[in-house]
Design a protein around this motif. Structure first.
Motif, mmCIF file in Angstrom:
data_model
loop_
_atom_site.group_PDB
_atom_site.id
_atom_site.type_symbol
_atom_site.label_atom_id
_atom_site.label_comp_id
_atom_site.label_asym_id
_atom_site.label_seq_id
_atom_site.Cartn_x
_atom_site.Cartn_y
_atom_site.Cartn_z
ATOM 1 N N ALA A 121 -42.095 1.348 12.189
ATOM 2 C CA ALA A 121 -41.693 2.724 11.870
ATOM 3 C C ALA A 121 -42.912 3.622 11.684
ATOM 4 O O ALA A 121 -42.952 4.747 12.186
ATOM 5 N N VAL A 122 -43.910 3.133 10.954
ATOM 6 C CA VAL A 122 -45.093 3.961 10.731
ATOM 7 C C VAL A 122 -45.913 4.089 12.009
ATOM 8 O O VAL A 122 -46.551 5.117 12.243
ATOM 9 N N ARG A 123 -45.882 3.082 12.862
ATOM 10 C CA ARG A 123 -46.586 3.198 14.151
ATOM 11 C C ARG A 123 -45.891 4.191 15.072
ATOM 12 O O ARG A 123 -46.523 4.738 15.976
ATOM 13 N N THR A 124 -44.602 4.410 14.874
ATOM 14 C CA THR A 124 -43.900 5.440 15.632
ATOM 15 C C THR A 124 -44.306 6.822 15.153
ATOM 16 O O THR A 124 -44.512 7.739 15.951
ATOM 17 N N VAL A 125 -44.436 6.977 13.833
ATOM 18 C CA VAL A 125 -44.817 8.266 13.251
ATOM 19 C C VAL A 125 -46.282 8.588 13.544
ATOM 20 O O VAL A 125 -46.622 9.718 13.890
ATOM 21 N N ALA A 126 -47.148 7.599 13.381
ATOM 22 C CA ALA A 126 -48.579 7.780 13.613
ATOM 23 C C ALA A 126 -49.064 6.659 14.537
ATOM 24 O O ALA A 126 -49.525 5.626 14.075
ATOM 25 N N PRO A 127 -48.946 6.850 15.848
ATOM 26 C CA PRO A 127 -49.342 5.801 16.792
ATOM 27 C C PRO A 127 -50.828 5.451 16.665
ATOM 28 O O PRO A 127 -51.658 6.336 16.424
ATOM 29 N N PRO A 128 -51.163 4.178 16.821
ATOM 30 C CA PRO A 128 -52.565 3.774 16.712
ATOM 31 C C PRO A 128 -53.492 4.520 17.668
ATOM 32 O O PRO A 128 -54.644 4.790 17.348
ATOM 33 N N ARG A 129 -52.989 4.874 18.831
ATOM 34 C CA ARG A 129 -53.814 5.608 19.796
ATOM 35 C C ARG A 129 -54.209 6.978 19.242
ATOM 36 O O ARG A 129 -55.342 7.433 19.415
ATOM 37 N N VAL A 130 -53.283 7.643 18.565
ATOM 38 C CA VAL A 130 -53.580 8.946 17.947
ATOM 39 C C VAL A 130 -54.549 8.763 16.778
ATOM 40 O O VAL A 130 -55.475 9.557 16.600
ATOM 41 N N ILE A 131 -54.334 7.719 15.995
ATOM 42 C CA ILE A 131 -55.199 7.457 14.854
ATOM 43 C C ILE A 131 -56.637 7.201 15.320
ATOM 44 O O ILE A 131 -57.591 7.677 14.708
ATOM 45 N N GLU A 132 -56.798 6.484 16.422
ATOM 46 C CA GLU A 132 -58.141 6.248 16.968
ATOM 47 C C GLU A 132 -58.815 7.561 17.350
ATOM 48 O O GLU A 132 -59.996 7.765 17.092
ATOM 49 N N LYS A 133 -58.061 8.459 17.953
ATOM 50 C CA LYS A 133 -58.615 9.752 18.348
ATOM 51 C C LYS A 133 -58.962 10.597 17.123
ATOM 52 O O LYS A 133 -59.955 11.339 17.120
ATOM 53 N N LEU A 134 -58.157 10.501 16.072
ATOM 54 C CA LEU A 134 -58.439 11.257 14.852
ATOM 55 C C LEU A 134 -59.708 10.764 14.163
ATOM 56 O O LEU A 134 -60.427 11.560 13.552
ATOM 57 N N MET A 135 -59.981 9.456 14.238
ATOM 58 C CA MET A 135 -61.227 8.948 13.663
ATOM 59 C C MET A 135 -62.419 9.625 14.337
ATOM 60 O O MET A 135 -63.350 10.073 13.665
ATOM 61 N N SER A 136 -62.379 9.710 15.642
ATOM 62 C CA SER A 136 -63.474 10.340 16.386
ATOM 63 C C SER A 136 -63.527 11.837 16.138
ATOM 64 O O SER A 136 -64.607 12.412 16.000
ATOM 65 N N LEU A 137 -62.369 12.475 16.073
ATOM 66 C CA LEU A 137 -62.323 13.916 15.861
ATOM 67 C C LEU A 137 -62.920 14.296 14.515
ATOM 68 O O LEU A 137 -63.666 15.275 14.411
ATOM 69 N N GLY A 138 -62.619 13.542 13.475
ATOM 70 C CA GLY A 138 -63.160 13.839 12.155
ATOM 71 C C GLY A 138 -64.675 13.756 12.126
ATOM 72 O O GLY A 138 -65.354 14.621 11.575
ATOM 73 N N VAL A 139 -65.219 12.713 12.737
ATOM 74 C CA VAL A 139 -66.676 12.572 12.803
ATOM 75 C C VAL A 139 -67.265 13.708 13.630
ATOM 76 O O VAL A 139 -68.325 14.259 13.297
ATOM 77 N N LEU A 140 -66.577 14.090 14.697
ATOM 78 C CA LEU A 140 -67.062 15.182 15.548
ATOM 79 C C LEU A 140 -67.078 16.509 14.794
ATOM 80 O O LEU A 140 -68.020 17.298 14.932
ATOM 81 N N ILE A 141 -66.067 16.769 13.981
ATOM 82 C CA ILE A 141 -66.036 18.004 13.181
ATOM 83 C C ILE A 141 -67.208 18.012 12.202
ATOM 84 O O ILE A 141 -67.918 19.010 12.051
ATOM 85 N N PHE A 142 -67.402 16.890 11.511
ATOM 86 C CA PHE A 142 -68.488 16.791 10.538
ATOM 87 C C PHE A 142 -69.840 16.983 11.210
ATOM 88 O O PHE A 142 -70.639 17.834 10.814
ATOM 89 N N ALA A 143 -70.101 16.185 12.240
ATOM 90 C CA ALA A 143 -71.401 16.255 12.916
ATOM 91 C C ALA A 143 -71.569 17.576 13.663
ATOM 92 O O ALA A 143 -72.675 18.124 13.718
ATOM 93 N N GLY A 144 -70.479 18.079 14.224
ATOM 94 C CA GLY A 144 -70.546 19.343 14.948
ATOM 95 C C GLY A 144 -70.942 20.504 14.064
ATOM 96 O O GLY A 144 -71.657 21.418 14.493
ATOM 97 N N THR A 145 -70.506 20.479 12.815
ATOM 98 C CA THR A 145 -70.911 21.520 11.872
ATOM 99 C C THR A 145 -72.417 21.464 11.642
ATOM 100 O O THR A 145 -73.089 22.495 11.621
ATOM 101 N N GLY A 146 -72.938 20.254 11.488
ATOM 102 C CA GLY A 146 -74.377 20.104 11.298
ATOM 103 C C GLY A 146 -75.175 20.516 12.522
ATOM 104 O O GLY A 146 -76.217 21.175 12.414
ATOM 105 N N VAL A 147 -74.696 20.137 13.693
ATOM 106 C CA VAL A 147 -75.390 20.505 14.929
ATOM 107 C C VAL A 147 -75.343 22.022 15.133
ATOM 108 O O VAL A 147 -76.329 22.624 15.568
ATOM 109 N N LEU A 148 -74.224 22.639 14.792
ATOM 110 C CA LEU A 148 -74.111 24.095 14.916
ATOM 111 C C LEU A 148 -75.138 24.798 14.037
ATOM 112 O O LEU A 148 -75.779 25.763 14.474
ATOM 113 N N THR A 149 -75.310 24.319 12.815
ATOM 114 C CA THR A 149 -76.315 24.941 11.943
ATOM 115 C C THR A 149 -77.722 24.743 12.496
ATOM 116 O O THR A 149 -78.568 25.628 12.350
ATOM 117 N N MET A 150 -77.965 23.601 13.149
ATOM 118 C CA MET A 150 -79.286 23.388 13.764
ATOM 119 C C MET A 150 -79.487 24.313 14.965
ATOM 120 O O MET A 150 -80.576 24.852 15.175
#
Length: 155
Positions: A58-87
């Protein structure tokens, strides 16, 4: 848990409030560092509670592992992207003062506020995704004794 209807009903009532509290912590956390991690854990706890009560499928239907994998990368990208933007704007990594006058002046909040919001958002998304993926890994695990019993031929 199908034999415990009270737990199922209470869980359905509680999960929206858990997620709402996660939103509160996330958006209140941008006034100072630290809100993203707690909000991420609160969001993940809502998903984990759903999985414990209604099952892993049921929880894999609500939050599929494929989406969760992409969200892990997206979160790191937002964090690092903010730092790169300031640089790129001439400052140091995560030097929020350089966001002050360069990114849509007058429309967005101050540089410190915007920088903290983006970093905490990235941390929140990453923590939610990682905690949920850890739950998937442990909940979907099959004990070795059962696997061996299935693989051995019967005489």
């Amino acid at each position: 848990m199908k034999t415990f209807p009270i737990i199922r009903v209470v869980t359905k009532i509680l999960i929206p409030y858990i997620l709402l509290f996660g939103c509160y912590v996330q958006f209140h956390g941008d006034y100072g560092p630290g809100g993203g991690f707690q909000a991420g854990v609160i969001f993940a706890s809502g998903l984990i509670l759903y999985g414990l009560v209604f099952g892993l499928d049921a929880v894999r239907t609500v939050a599929p592992p494929r989406v969760i994998e992409k969200l892990m990368s997206l979160g790191v990208l937002i964090f690092a992207g903010t730092g790169v933007l300031t640089m790129l704007l001439g400052g140091n990594f995560l030097d929020y003062d350089y966001l002050e006058h360069h990114v849509l002046p007058g429309i967005l909040p101050t540089g410190q506020h915007l920088g903290l919001f983006l970093v905490e958002l990235g941390v929140g998304v990453t923590v939610t995704a990682v905690m949920t993926m850890i739950f998937y890994a442990f909940a979907g695990r099959v004990q070795a004794k059962h696997v061996q019993a299935k693989q051995e031929p019967t005489p």
